[in-house]
Motif scaffolding. Structure first.
Motif, PDB file in Angstrom:
ATOM      1  N   CYS A  71       9.766   5.803  -2.712  1.00 61.22           N
ATOM      2  CA  CYS A  71       9.681   5.036  -1.197  1.00 61.22           C
ATOM      3  C   CYS A  71       8.361   5.375  -0.705  1.00 61.22           C
ATOM      4  CB  CYS A  71      10.837   5.578  -0.475  1.00 61.22           C
ATOM      5  SG  CYS A  71      12.600   4.837  -0.739  1.00 61.22           S
ATOM      6  N   ASP A  72       7.744   6.721  -0.880  1.00 55.45           N
ATOM      7  CA  ASP A  72       6.499   6.805  -0.126  1.00 55.45           C
ATOM      8  C   ASP A  72       5.457   6.086  -0.891  1.00 55.45           C
ATOM      9  OD1 ASP A  72       4.118   8.168  -0.138  1.00 55.45           O
ATOM     10  OD2 ASP A  72       4.920  10.042   0.538  1.00 55.45           O
ATOM     11  N   GLU A  73       5.483   5.746  -2.003  1.00 55.55           N
ATOM     12  CA  GLU A  73       4.388   5.016  -2.633  1.00 55.55           C
ATOM     13  C   GLU A  73       4.813   3.666  -2.446  1.00 55.55           C
ATOM     14  OE1 GLU A  73       2.936   3.795  -7.284  1.00 55.55           O
ATOM     15  OE2 GLU A  73       4.682   5.431  -7.090  1.00 55.55           O
ATOM     16  N   ASP A  74       5.970   3.029  -2.578  1.00 50.20           N
ATOM     17  CA  ASP A  74       6.159   1.622  -2.241  1.00 50.20           C
ATOM     18  C   ASP A  74       5.975   1.268  -0.682  1.00 50.20           C
ATOM     19  OD1 ASP A  74       7.277   1.594  -4.679  1.00 50.20           O
ATOM     20  OD2 ASP A  74       9.400   1.454  -4.293  1.00 50.20           O
ATOM     21  N   ASN A  75       5.952   2.213  -0.003  1.00 45.33           N
ATOM     22  CA  ASN A  75       5.537   2.071   1.578  1.00 45.33           C
ATOM     23  C   ASN A  75       4.021   2.364   1.991  1.00 45.33           C
ATOM     24  OD1 ASN A  75       8.094   0.617   2.997  1.00 45.33           O
ATOM     25  ND2 ASN A  75       8.734   1.975   1.566  1.00 45.33           N
ATOM     26  N   ASP A  76       3.457   3.051   0.900  1.00 41.77           N
ATOM     27  CA  ASP A  76       1.934   3.618   1.200  1.00 41.77           C
ATOM     28  C   ASP A  76       2.149   4.612   2.214  1.00 41.77           C
ATOM     29  OD1 ASP A  76       0.932   1.348  -0.446  1.00 41.77           O
ATOM     30  OD2 ASP A  76       1.509  -0.136   1.098  1.00 41.77           O
ATOM     31  N   TYR A 104      -6.485  -0.659   1.986  1.00 44.72           N
ATOM     32  CA  TYR A 104      -5.844  -2.077   2.231  1.00 44.72           C
ATOM     33  C   TYR A 104      -5.895  -2.706   0.566  1.00 44.72           C
ATOM     34  CZ  TYR A 104      -5.990  -6.862   3.477  1.00 44.72           C
ATOM     35  OH  TYR A 104      -5.973  -8.240   3.639  1.00 44.72           O
ATOM     36  N   ASP A 105      -7.077  -2.252  -0.244  1.00 45.32           N
ATOM     37  CA  ASP A 105      -6.784  -2.833  -1.534  1.00 45.32           C
ATOM     38  C   ASP A 105      -5.890  -2.313  -2.386  1.00 45.32           C
ATOM     39  OD1 ASP A 105      -9.004  -4.751  -1.044  1.00 45.32           O
ATOM     40  OD2 ASP A 105     -10.664  -3.341  -1.901  1.00 45.32           O
ATOM     41  N   ASP A 106      -5.482  -1.069  -2.125  1.00 48.25           N
ATOM     42  CA  ASP A 106      -4.605  -0.459  -3.078  1.00 48.25           C
ATOM     43  C   ASP A 106      -3.225  -0.623  -2.351  1.00 48.25           C
ATOM     44  OD1 ASP A 106      -6.640   0.643  -4.511  1.00 48.25           O
ATOM     45  OD2 ASP A 106      -6.873   2.637  -3.606  1.00 48.25           O
ATOM     46  N   ALA A 107      -3.079  -1.107  -1.352  1.00 44.26           N
ATOM     47  CA  ALA A 107      -1.556  -1.396  -0.621  1.00 44.26           C
ATOM     48  C   ALA A 107      -0.779  -2.102  -1.536  1.00 44.26           C
ATOM     49  CB  ALA A 107      -1.836  -1.862   0.835  1.00 44.26           C
ATOM     50  N   HIS A 108       0.672  -1.371  -1.666  1.00 45.11           N
ATOM     51  CA  HIS A 108       1.814  -1.798  -2.091  1.00 45.11           C
ATOM     52  C   HIS A 108       2.699  -2.739  -1.009  1.00 45.11           C
ATOM     53  CE1 HIS A 108       0.679   1.868  -4.607  1.00 45.11           C
ATOM     54  NE2 HIS A 108       1.278   0.781  -5.599  1.00 45.11           N
ATOM     55  N   GLN A 109       2.467  -2.376   0.087  1.00 44.03           N
ATOM     56  CA  GLN A 109       3.254  -2.819   1.072  1.00 44.03           C
ATOM     57  C   GLN A 109       2.553  -4.040   1.988  1.00 44.03           C
ATOM     58  OE1 GLN A 109       5.957  -4.149   3.178  1.00 44.03           O
ATOM     59  NE2 GLN A 109       6.836  -2.447   2.338  1.00 44.03           N
ATOM     60  N   SER A 110       2.931  -5.208   2.291  1.00 47.64           N
ATOM     61  CA  SER A 110       2.591  -6.130   3.022  1.00 47.64           C
ATOM     62  C   SER A 110       2.195  -5.578   4.440  1.00 47.64           C
ATOM     63  CB  SER A 110       3.394  -7.554   3.036  1.00 47.64           C
ATOM     64  OG  SER A 110       4.647  -7.392   3.312  1.00 47.64           O
ATOM     65  N   LEU A 111       3.130  -4.828   4.811  1.00 46.69           N
ATOM     66  CA  LEU A 111       2.966  -4.334   6.234  1.00 46.69           C
ATOM     67  C   LEU A 111       1.646  -3.547   6.327  1.00 46.69           C
ATOM     68  CD1 LEU A 111       4.136  -3.818   9.025  1.00 46.69           C
ATOM     69  CD2 LEU A 111       5.429  -2.089   8.139  1.00 46.69           C
TER      70      LEU A 111
END
Length: 228
Positions: A140-145, A72-79
């Protein structure tokens, strides 16, 4: 051009007992002497439920509270944050995240599909190089966790009580072709508890100076260590 990648039950770290008998408290803090990242819960896996508080004050509970907090803390995506709010990841929620990931790749011209076993296939358009395709998918993998969430989702399903992290970790390594299929949990623990054996067997995935170092597989290996 097509490339098939397997998304497996990637998990992390052996118990503190194994490493403590060898040379350190956690598996990834230097036992092998190689370049590794610190496993989030190495040495903390337990059958007892726990709680953890994220940087924004969100409280997580359950067997995977600590891992969920880190993701959660490391997430890039609000989803990602929305999904993790209730300390769970349902199949429907993960499928939604997967769609975000595949839609992102599609915008780059890459077709990403998943099979019923969790395997992922990427199809690159004519004229796109392997490296460019890999880079697009990785971004895309990184941007969407995607990797961190797939590891956590699979781990919570395969090991719901978060017991003995060596079990799901070895499953992860095997599914990604990073460990021999015949390797047992006891074999694995014996290897990582011995610095020389660890380097001989897994060094090519965490030590850039090791003979046969494989950068691509090193990323998968590191991913397996991320959510234990």
């Amino acid at each position: 051009m097509k490339k098939t990648n397997t998304r497996g039950n990637r998990h992390a770290a052996v118990t503190a007992m194994v490493c403590a008998m060898a040379c350190c408290l956690t598996l990834l803090s230097g036992c092998g002497g190689g370049k590794r990242t610190t496993a989030p819960s190495a040495g903390t896996a337990t059958s007892a439920s726990s709680s953890a508080t994220a940087k924004d004050g969100t409280v997580f509970t359950g067997y995977y509270a600590q891992q969920i907090k880190r993701t959660y803390d490391d997430a890039h995506q609000s989803l990602t944050k929305k999904i993790l709010k209730d300390s769970k990841i349902t199949d429907e929620e993960f499928n939604e995240l997967s769609e975000h990931f595949s839609d992102c790749a599609k915008q780059q011209g890459v077709d990403v599909t998943f099979d019923s076993q969790g395997g992922m296939q990427t199809t690159y358009p004519a004229g796109m190089s392997q490296s460019d395709g890999d880079s697009a998918v990785a971004q895309c993998d990184e941007d969407n966790d995607f990797t961190s969430m797939s590891i956590l989702h699979d781990s919570m399903k395969s090991n719901p009580k978060n017991e003995d992290p060596a079990v799901p970790l070895l499953q992860c390594l095997k599914k990604n072709g990073l460990a021999e299929q015949s390797m047992t949990v006891d074999d694995y623990k014996a290897i990582v508890s011995d610095e020389n054996k660890d380097k001989d067997v897994f060094g090519k995935y965490f030590d850039e100076s090791a003979p046969g170092y494989d950068a691509a597989k090193a990323k998968l290996y590191e991913a397996c260590q991320t959510n234990s």
